[in-house]
Design an enzyme around this catalytic site. Sequence first.
Site, PDB file in Angstrom:
ATOM      1  N   LYS A 173       0.660  -0.830  -0.086  1.00  0.00           N
ATOM      2  CA  LYS A 173      -0.266   0.475   0.232  1.00  0.00           C
ATOM      3  C   LYS A 173       0.681   0.997  -0.513  1.00  0.00           C
ATOM      4  O   LYS A 173       1.161   1.813   1.353  1.00  0.00           O
ATOM      5  CB  LYS A 173      -1.198  -0.434   1.142  1.00  0.00           C
ATOM      6  CG  LYS A 173      -2.636  -0.958   1.017  1.00  0.00           C
ATOM      7  CD  LYS A 173      -3.056  -0.875   1.744  1.00  0.00           C
ATOM      8  CE  LYS A 173      -4.053   0.517   1.786  1.00  0.00           C
ATOM      9  NZ  LYS A 173      -4.610   0.530   1.494  1.00  0.00           N
TER      10      LYS A 173
HETATM   11  N1  PMP Z   1      -7.951  -3.031  -3.257  1.00  0.00           N
HETATM   12  C1  PMP Z   1      -7.065  -1.324  -3.200  1.00  0.00           C
HETATM   13  C2  PMP Z   1      -6.652  -0.851  -3.886  1.00  0.00           C
HETATM   14  C3  PMP Z   1      -7.222  -1.451  -1.591  1.00  0.00           C
HETATM   15  O1  PMP Z   1      -6.742   0.456  -1.419  1.00  0.00           O
HETATM   16  C4  PMP Z   1      -8.201  -1.503  -0.973  1.00  0.00           C
HETATM   17  C5  PMP Z   1      -8.491  -1.158   0.882  1.00  0.00           C
HETATM   18  N2  PMP Z   1      -7.071  -0.967   1.608  1.00  0.00           N
HETATM   19  C6  PMP Z   1      -9.148  -3.046  -0.700  1.00  0.00           C
HETATM   20  C7  PMP Z   1      -8.283  -3.483  -1.576  1.00  0.00           C
HETATM   21  C8  PMP Z   1      -9.544  -3.972   0.373  1.00  0.00           C
HETATM   22  O2  PMP Z   1      -8.357  -3.973   1.306  1.00  0.00           O
HETATM   23  P1  PMP Z   1      -8.535  -4.377   2.769  1.00  0.00           P
HETATM   24  O3  PMP Z   1      -9.699  -5.074   2.864  1.00  0.00           O
HETATM   25  O4  PMP Z   1      -7.150  -4.911   3.257  1.00  0.00           O
HETATM   26  O5  PMP Z   1      -8.811  -3.546   3.257  1.00  0.00           O
END
Ligand code: PMP
Length: 325
Positions: free
Chosen positions: A174
């Site tokens: 991220k």
């Molecule tokens: N894809 C992206 C690009 C994201 O930013 C997120 C949010 N964190 C998700 C998927 C979903 O991930 P998570 O369930 O870990 O929040």
Amino acid sequence: MVTEHASAPAANTAAQPDQSSLICYFQGGYVRLGEARIPLMTHAFLYGTAVFEGIRAYWNPEEKQLYGLRIKEHIVRLRNSSKIMLMADVPSVEEFTEIVKQVLRRNRFQEDAYCRPSVYKSTEAIGVKLHGLAHEFYVLAVPMGDYIDTEKGIPAGTVSWRRTSDTSIPSRSKITGSYVNPAFSKSEAMLNGFDEAIVLTADGHVSEGSAENLFMIRDGVLVTPQVSDDILEGITRAGIMEIAGYLRIPVRERQIDRSELYIADEVFLCGTGAQVSPVSSVDHRAVGDGRVGPISRQISKTYFDAVRGRLDAFRHWVTPIYTSE
Ligand code: PMP
């Protein structure tokens, strides 16, 4: 003066509540958000060289308890994101977890909240690189309710932008700078009248939403793109697969073609922010009969009970913030 594009949705320009008195962790101490400032020359600001997490905390009104959701999993991913960005020397999972809990506690939230820990390149220098730079971290938290309609289903559309591939910017990390890619996708979708974007990989397979993972249901099987299709390895995605096991719904991770979404029985997006968000149409084709389908409904109900600590089978997802465990 910069003006907004005339057709930009009005909500985007709405005034934000004043959050300057909220408590955050910054440069080794707990301070007011309004006092936490970074210098203009900070590398992470100049080049987007920071990594972050979004962690939700849910208020349980019956128990008068705030529950942090999957804190450990988020911190593990944050540490992995940091490692990818050559920032290996970061606090342990236990140390980070304690700071996240402290920030939520010190804000005395009695409502749902969103917590953002971030590790960022703090050296003040011009020069594009990852190595040989110092890094620091912060943790902030703000109140946050549902920001996607989780009941009705949303119209989604594929966009012309492609998901950044692992050969350019790894999606499993991220990285703040990499979020320009989902931002292009989200705005294209919204300015074209959809509520959410469905983003394809460079070779045209379904990857994910702008900040959500994607599931479809075909013939009773829950299907989601595999981790090598440039998705973020979502924590909610993993949670949905755990719920599927609990509800005895078969799951497959495999490549998904765009047109499969047009004939799917059900489609939903999921993520920390989006939670479980059913999709009512894709590229103007109704998903099923256009209403939230039975499997999405069942998964969604289980999810919303689990996150507030109401299901014994999922108690391991939540950490009480106001009492010791
Ligand atoms: N894809 C992206 C690009 C994201 O930013 C997120 C949010 N964190 C998700 C998927 C979903 O991930 P998570 O369930 O870990 O929040």
